[in-house]
Write an enzyme that holds these catalytic residues in place. Structure first.
Site, PDB file in Angstrom:
ATOM      1  N   LYS A 126       1.263  -3.165   8.764  1.00 18.28           N
ATOM      2  CA  LYS A 126       2.490  -2.375   8.695  1.00 18.28           C
ATOM      3  C   LYS A 126       3.639  -3.236   9.199  1.00 18.28           C
ATOM      4  O   LYS A 126       3.646  -3.667  10.350  1.00 18.28           O
ATOM      5  CB  LYS A 126       2.353  -1.112   9.544  1.00 18.28           C
ATOM      6  N   GLY A 169       8.920   1.518   7.721  1.00 20.59           N
ATOM      7  CA  GLY A 169       8.530   0.239   7.140  1.00 20.59           C
ATOM      8  C   GLY A 169       7.519   0.388   6.031  1.00 20.59           C
ATOM      9  O   GLY A 169       7.249   1.488   5.555  1.00 20.59           O
ATOM     10  N   SER A 170       6.951  -0.738   5.645  1.00 18.25           N
ATOM     11  CA  SER A 170       5.989  -0.776   4.548  1.00 18.25           C
ATOM     12  C   SER A 170       4.647  -1.283   5.043  1.00 18.25           C
ATOM     13  O   SER A 170       4.577  -2.061   5.990  1.00 18.25           O
ATOM     14  CB  SER A 170       6.492  -1.702   3.443  1.00 18.25           C
ATOM     15  N   ASP A 177       4.518  13.703  14.872  1.00 19.89           N
ATOM     16  CA  ASP A 177       4.837  13.391  13.472  1.00 19.89           C
ATOM     17  C   ASP A 177       3.615  13.578  12.570  1.00 19.89           C
ATOM     18  O   ASP A 177       3.298  12.730  11.736  1.00 19.89           O
ATOM     19  CB  ASP A 177       5.384  11.961  13.357  1.00 19.89           C
ATOM     20  N   GLY A 195       7.125   3.930   4.230  1.00 17.47           N
ATOM     21  CA  GLY A 195       7.544   5.077   5.009  1.00 17.47           C
ATOM     22  C   GLY A 195       8.912   4.846   5.608  1.00 17.47           C
ATOM     23  O   GLY A 195       9.571   3.849   5.311  1.00 17.47           O
ATOM     24  N   GLY A 196       9.321   5.769   6.466  1.00 14.19           N
ATOM     25  CA  GLY A 196      10.636   5.683   7.078  1.00 14.19           C
ATOM     26  C   GLY A 196      10.807   4.492   7.988  1.00 14.19           C
ATOM     27  O   GLY A 196      11.916   3.989   8.166  1.00 14.19           O
ATOM     28  N   LEU A 247       0.822  -1.205   0.000  1.00 17.90           N
ATOM     29  CA  LEU A 247       0.000   0.000   0.000  1.00 17.90           C
ATOM     30  C   LEU A 247       0.857   1.256   0.000  1.00 17.90           C
ATOM     31  O   LEU A 247       0.474   2.287  -0.529  1.00 17.90           O
ATOM     32  CB  LEU A 247      -0.913   0.017   1.233  1.00 17.90           C
ATOM     33  N   GLY A 248       1.998   1.175   0.661  1.00 21.59           N
ATOM     34  CA  GLY A 248       2.865   2.336   0.771  1.00 21.59           C
ATOM     35  C   GLY A 248       4.103   2.001   1.577  1.00 21.59           C
ATOM     36  O   GLY A 248       4.238   0.912   2.127  1.00 21.59           O
TER      37      GLY A 248
END
Length: 187
Positions: free
Chosen positions: A41, A26-27, A137, A23-24, A20-21
């Site tokens: 995640k 993980g995925s 964040d 980030g810093g 799906l995406g």
């Protein structure tokens, strides 16, 4: 939150196949637990340690609000750490405001509803929880949207719990460059 085995989460995501995406920390992968669509995640690398992982599980697992993404469960096996969230069909806000998916610009009414959703989520964290929760964040990638474009805050890995009777809090500077709160830069 429910504790899942790595095998169960691997099966539900078809071997962590549909990303799906990223980030810093993980995925995220789409999965299905029974009839429920979920986002799993998978945390990677040393960017988020065990302390941050359990902070996210404890924080988001103990609070509920319509504008916070729901944590369904987690997995800790060997070096693997995974979080299982409700599935947010429209993805993250950055996909919509930066038009990276060739989406039509959001109309003003939808933008207004997203802004209010973010504000309500933050207000809940700051004013209505037993402990004040500083997310630390907030950025478009951490705002997720459902079918109706209702906004929900996600990714509590950097959050700080603050007792209500504390007048000052000491913490190290953390967050994403470019999205840091102005207070960090002044003192």
């Amino acid at each position: 939150p429910t504790r899942f085995s790595l095998e169960t989460l691997s099966e539900c995501t078809e071997g962590f196949n549909k990303k799906l995406g990223e980030g810093g920390s993980g995925s995220a992968f789409e999965g299905k637990l029974g009839e429920i669509r979920v986002a799993v995640k998978r945390l990677e690398g040393a960017r988020q340690g065990k302390k941050e992982f359990f902070a996210e599980v404890e924080t988001i697992g103990n609070i509920e609000h319509i504008n916070l993404v729901s944590l369904i469960g987690f997995c800790v096996e060997k070096s693997e750490r995974l979080l299982v969230y409700e599935f947010m069909s429209r993805g993250s806000l950055d996909r919509w405001i930066f038009y990276s998916l060739n989406n039509a610009p959001l109309d003003w009414c939808t933008r207004w509803r997203i802004i209010l959703g973010i504000a309500k989520g933050l207000c809940y964290l700051h004013e209505e929880c037993r402990h004040i929760i500083a997310h630390l964040d907030i950025k478009p990638q951490n705002i997720l949207l459902d079918d109706n474009f209702d906004a929900k805050l996600s990714d509590f890995g950097l959050c700080k719990l603050i007792d209500r009777d504390m007048s000052q809090v000491v913490t190290r500077m953390r967050g994403t460059p470019g999205y840091l709160a102005p207070e960090w830069l002044t003192s």
